[in-house]
Design a protein around this motif. Structure first.
Motif, short mmCIF file in Angstrom:
data_model
loop_
_atom_site.label_atom_id
_atom_site.label_comp_id
_atom_site.label_asym_id
_atom_site.label_seq_id
_atom_site.Cartn_x
_atom_site.Cartn_y
_atom_site.Cartn_z
N ASP A 4 50.39 -98.65 54.20
CA ASP A 4 49.67 -97.62 53.46
C ASP A 4 50.25 -97.47 52.06
OD1 ASP A 4 47.44 -96.23 54.39
OD2 ASP A 4 48.60 -95.16 55.90
N ARG A 8 48.10 -98.17 48.73
CA ARG A 8 47.92 -97.11 47.73
C ARG A 8 48.46 -97.53 46.37
NH1 ARG A 8 49.84 -91.50 50.30
NH2 ARG A 8 51.16 -92.83 51.59
N GLN A 11 45.90 -99.79 44.86
CA GLN A 11 44.72 -99.03 44.45
C GLN A 11 44.99 -98.24 43.17
OE1 GLN A 11 43.46 -95.79 47.02
NE2 GLN A 11 41.44 -96.73 47.16
N LEU A 12 46.15 -97.62 43.10
CA LEU A 12 46.49 -96.85 41.90
C LEU A 12 46.59 -97.76 40.68
CD1 LEU A 12 47.20 -94.15 40.59
CD2 LEU A 12 49.58 -94.47 41.34
N LEU A 15 43.09 -98.48 39.47
CA LEU A 15 42.49 -97.31 38.83
C LEU A 15 43.10 -97.02 37.47
CD1 LEU A 15 42.22 -94.98 41.97
CD2 LEU A 15 40.29 -95.85 40.62
N TYR A 49 40.53 -100.55 49.63
CA TYR A 49 41.70 -100.03 50.34
C TYR A 49 41.97 -100.70 51.71
CZ TYR A 49 45.13 -96.94 52.35
OH TYR A 49 46.26 -96.47 52.95
N ARG A 290 55.62 -93.75 38.55
CA ARG A 290 54.69 -92.67 38.88
C ARG A 290 54.12 -92.06 37.60
NH1 ARG A 290 54.87 -94.91 42.65
NH2 ARG A 290 55.41 -94.38 44.79
N VAL A 291 52.95 -91.44 37.75
CA VAL A 291 52.31 -90.76 36.61
C VAL A 291 52.99 -89.41 36.42
CG1 VAL A 291 50.16 -89.94 35.64
CG2 VAL A 291 50.14 -91.85 37.25
N HIS B 40 46.78 -87.78 36.54
CA HIS B 40 47.35 -87.09 37.70
C HIS B 40 46.32 -86.94 38.81
CE1 HIS B 40 50.32 -85.32 34.61
NE2 HIS B 40 50.98 -86.18 35.35
N ALA B 43 45.94 -90.39 40.51
CA ALA B 43 47.06 -90.67 41.42
C ALA B 43 46.96 -89.79 42.67
CB ALA B 43 48.39 -90.43 40.70
N VAL B 46 44.41 -91.13 45.11
CA VAL B 46 44.98 -92.27 45.84
C VAL B 46 45.92 -91.75 46.94
CG1 VAL B 46 46.59 -94.20 45.64
CG2 VAL B 46 44.76 -93.91 43.95
N ALA B 47 46.75 -90.78 46.58
CA ALA B 47 47.77 -90.26 47.49
C ALA B 47 47.16 -89.67 48.76
CB ALA B 47 48.60 -89.18 46.79
N TYR B 49 44.56 -90.49 50.54
CA TYR B 49 43.83 -91.35 51.49
C TYR B 49 44.32 -91.23 52.95
CZ TYR B 49 41.59 -95.24 53.74
OH TYR B 49 40.88 -95.99 54.62
N PRO B 50 45.61 -91.43 53.22
CA PRO B 50 46.04 -91.43 54.62
C PRO B 50 45.79 -90.10 55.34
CG PRO B 50 47.77 -92.30 53.21
CD PRO B 50 46.72 -91.71 52.31
N GLU B 76 51.68 -85.17 50.03
CA GLU B 76 51.37 -86.52 49.53
C GLU B 76 51.01 -86.46 48.04
OE1 GLU B 76 51.61 -89.40 50.87
OE2 GLU B 76 51.62 -89.10 53.04
N TRP B 80 53.11 -88.31 44.65
CA TRP B 80 52.54 -89.41 43.86
C TRP B 80 52.25 -89.05 42.40
CZ3 TRP B 80 51.23 -94.63 45.03
CH2 TRP B 80 51.63 -95.04 46.30
#
Lengths: 291, 291
Positions: A4, A8, A11-12, A15, A49, A290-291, B40, B43, B46-47, B49-50, B76, B80
């Motif tokens: 996961d 992710r 995917q990030l 994007l 994903y 990280r953002v 932000h 991100a 994306v975070a 999803y799970p 989550e 992220w």
């Protein structure tokens, strides 16, 4: 690494890459192409994903099925959006990288690089056929005056079977002129070089500028495949030199915007360059950016 | 419905909603807030999803754990990205909706609505405590002159335990002034009304305009909670009337941009309105809306 987490991160990366602007010549949050819009890239990033997660999970078990996962990625992408080819080039890079990352116990850039390189070396004829099956579905625009095996049709698949060519073997043919193929058979050299560069840029800049500057830097170093194939070597050399000029003058926003406007007007889109930057960003995010 | 499908539909809704522009007063692809930027939101989408997938999977089994999933979503999200509260309001809506969708055999708007309503009715004190635990982590800005239980601190959790209040019971208190709470205890009325509207708009317009027009319409119908709480009822009435004027004149792009500029300058961000539009979009995407 956890599947996961790998999916992710991938995917990030997709994007953030497509959102970064101005990114001369390419789709970004402020620029659409006629048929392929920014939203198509968002939807495609969402669509991928499960395939990216599956790639990471499979990397842990045996690493088989690079070609199958690329084909399934294309199928997911076109099921979720109608903008045509959004992520074919990116998938070619992301599938082996996600498999390699999934096989690592923890983040280790060298190990991911080594494993992804090995995975590509071990690709088979079955992988080649899967990828060639996916080509028409991906709506990849290919030139018609191409070297052998570059037209994606039934005849090519027949030839692959006749000559028992592995995916790796085919990529060594196209590596002479195609940036993505060169990454896939050349140990992902640019991807990891630019992952290090992005990590470095990110210390000083926001993520948007980190990405656009890395993109411009790669454009200034390598002639983009899409541009060379669609418009010839003179045009791709010109784009490269124009990028060099902007890089040397310190990435002035105004100059980047002018360059962007010029490439958009002429329809010159350095797609392969964007794919490699997305892959490099993926590696950096895996490592904790990280953002 | 398949949990991957539900989670991807939710994720795409979050991404398309935040990307749509001009969306008067809110973050969009062309507007950042000072601390919370567009990236932000990418991100955070994306975070989540799970957690969204887990919600859909759990909906199929027994539907327990609304509060826990909201708390995990917040965790989550902040792991992220460092932009603070991006999706707290959206999570409150998306978690029960994803659980309800996951419990349905196939797409059925009425069944999703019914199941989500039931799930909320069945929430417990444990759910309330989980959500209240998540508040400080989500960095939700709350006013200080608030009705009982609206300050998210240890004292509130103590009071919840003392009075044995379920999550549903607490929401019925805030439903009088809070749009999201009203959705959660009122059968998601606006969410499903706007899902139908979005489906209708999408027949004629691109996804960007579909979203911005639906957003403006809701703004013209309901005073936004964020604005009312932060700037008082006079201001929220003004925003509503301004939105009505633009809707009545047929959503002129120029007028929307001017309204956007005005709200951004004054720091008026109708966050609850955006959350409900995102939830409505989620339902429409579940039902097959594609870019």
């Amino acid at each position: 690494m956890n599947e996961d987490y790998v999916a992710r991160s991938a995917q990030l990366a997709l994007l953030l890459e497509v959102s970064a602007y101005p990114k001369p010549g390419n789709v970004d949050r402020t620029h659409d192409f006629i048929d392929t819009r920014y939203e198509h890239f968002l939807a495609s990033s969402v669509a991928l994903y499960p395939v990216l997660r599956e790639a990471a999970a499979r990397g842990r078990s045996n690493g088989l099925g690079v070609g199958e996962l690329i084909r399934r990625g294309v199928e997911e992408s076109v099921a979720w959006q109608s903008g045509g080819n959004t992520h074919f080039g990116a998938l070619l890079l992301f599938v082996p990288l996600a498999m390699a990352a999934g096989a690592c116990k923890s983040y280790d850039m060298e190990e991911i690089k080594r494993r992804a390189t090995e995975l590509m070396l071990n690709t088979s004829m079955a992988d080649a056929i899967e990828v060639y099956t996916a080509f028409p579905r991906a709506k990849v625009k290919v030139r018609r005056d191409v070297p052998e095996l570059d037209v994606m049709d039934e005849a090519s698949i027949h030839e692959i079977r006749e000559r028992k060519l592995s995916f790796y073997a085919i990529l060594t043919i196209s590596a002479s002129y195609d940036l993505i193929s060169r990454e896939l058979v050349g140990g992902f050299a640019k991807t990891f070089e630019y992952a290090a560069l992005i990590k470095d840029f990110a210390k000083e800049a926001r993520v948007n500028e980190t990405i656009t500057h890395a993109y411009l830097r790669l454009l200034s170093e390598e002639e983009d495949t899409f541009i060379k194939m669609k418009f010839g070597p003179e045009k791709s050399r010109y784009v490269k030199e124009r990028a060099q000029w902007i890089v040397n003058r310190g990435y002035q926003r105004k100059e980047m915007e002018e360059f962007d406007g010029e490439l958009i007007r002429e329809g010159l889109n350095p797609g392969s360059t964007a794919d490699i930057i997305a892959a490099a960003l993926f590696i950096t995010i895996l490592g904790g950016l990280r953002v």
